[in-house]
Write an enzyme that holds these catalytic residues in place. Sequence first.
Site, PDB file in Angstrom:
ATOM      1  N   HIS A 311     -28.503  -4.050  42.379  1.00  0.00           N
ATOM      2  CA  HIS A 311     -29.145  -4.376  43.658  1.00  0.00           C
ATOM      3  C   HIS A 311     -29.472  -3.113  44.441  1.00  0.00           C
ATOM      4  O   HIS A 311     -28.966  -2.012  44.150  1.00  0.00           O
ATOM      5  CB  HIS A 311     -28.271  -5.325  44.484  1.00  0.00           C
ATOM      6  CG  HIS A 311     -26.969  -4.748  44.953  1.00  0.00           C
ATOM      7  ND1 HIS A 311     -26.855  -3.870  46.004  1.00  0.00           N
ATOM      8  CD2 HIS A 311     -25.695  -4.945  44.507  1.00  0.00           C
ATOM      9  CE1 HIS A 311     -25.593  -3.541  46.189  1.00  0.00           C
ATOM     10  NE2 HIS A 311     -24.860  -4.184  45.290  1.00  0.00           N
ATOM     11  N   CYS A 329     -20.705  -3.048  41.571  1.00  0.00           N
ATOM     12  CA  CYS A 329     -22.105  -3.314  41.246  1.00  0.00           C
ATOM     13  C   CYS A 329     -22.812  -2.029  40.833  1.00  0.00           C
ATOM     14  O   CYS A 329     -22.271  -0.928  40.962  1.00  0.00           O
ATOM     15  CB  CYS A 329     -22.820  -3.936  42.440  1.00  0.00           C
ATOM     16  SG  CYS A 329     -22.303  -5.632  42.800  1.00  0.00           S
TER      17      CYS A 329
END
Length: 390
Positions: A311, A329
């Site tokens: 992301h 992440c």
Amino acid sequence: MRAGTAVSGAVLLALAGCSSGGGGTGGKNGGDGGKDAATPPAITPANGSKDVAPDQPVTVKAAKGRLASVTLADAKGAEAEGALAADGASWRTSWGLKPATTYTLTARAADGGTATSTFTTLAPRKKLESGMAPLEGDTVGVGIPVQLMLSRPVATKEARAAVERSLEVRMSQPVPGAWNWISDREVDFRPREYWPTGQKVQVVAHLAGVKVADGVYGTKDRSLSFTVGPRHVTTVSAKRHEAKVTDGGRVVRTMKVSLGKPGDDSYTGVMIAQEKAANIVMDSATTGDPGAYRIPTKWNVRLTYSGTFVHAAPWSTGAQGNSNVSHGCVNASPSDAKWFYEFTNKGDIIEITGTSRKLRFGNGPTPWAVSWETWLQGSALGRPVTPGRL
């Protein structure tokens, strides 16, 4: 609707051409028509049978010679699929029948003998329902598995084998694959290697009539067709803080990234793009650590059930390309993350290397987290599938 089985008219004519003429059936009795009377085929189950187990085969046997035609249909005219033996003397259903359904079977032998049986299958105490992924008509990445989700547990090896035998796989470019029981309610299919680009796949779950427990039967079939898109493979290095994106083996973008910091290490392993969402609120409460962070993020591509995403992370652009500072992440710049989001298809391969935490099999659709040999061990039948051709 399932196709019935019949011997073609051309075959009938060939058989009739062997007759010695007149109204008889040929052979030593010639045309006297009386000594070789037509004999009706034998049908199981018998006419009038009730509570027939839908997983038991329906069979037809010619008393002599060959069968000319067999049709098995329900009251609405939907025909059940069956197969004629190589010698033409017998026939049997290919798959289970719908429970709580009345069927009529009509069989005709080559000598003119006919027989009919009308019977009713039993009503199950409980119904087995199903769902499949990906979605009908999807174009997907080369790593996508076929997921069959079931409404009730399938606990025994015998029942799991019955489910696997009901699953038919067809491909435009047949390659070997296998089913693996992820849990007692999910069985997935993957090819031995990544899907070939352009592959067209059809999976039919002939679950109607499949018995998975005492009194529990599948009530209807389910089918799925999809197409495999371009070969998108992204390799992410925690040590180089870099992601290389390839399309058909050619590098199309290199992105600076930041992965999980020590203690929040990203997973090492081969994952797939599971889903995409343009906007998400990342909340640490979902990972068992409420209050640590709650951050809106953009251009999110999910890699695991536990919450690993690629992301946009504008707050960590200074670290991207030189250090790992995320909560697990893959952080990228807004421009790189937006490009990757638009480029990526569900089922594309993302492989992360260089971390101390290994991807756990089952943390999302993770068919490539284990070797082919290990995957094959998860099949109740213990053997690869040989697909048919579309």
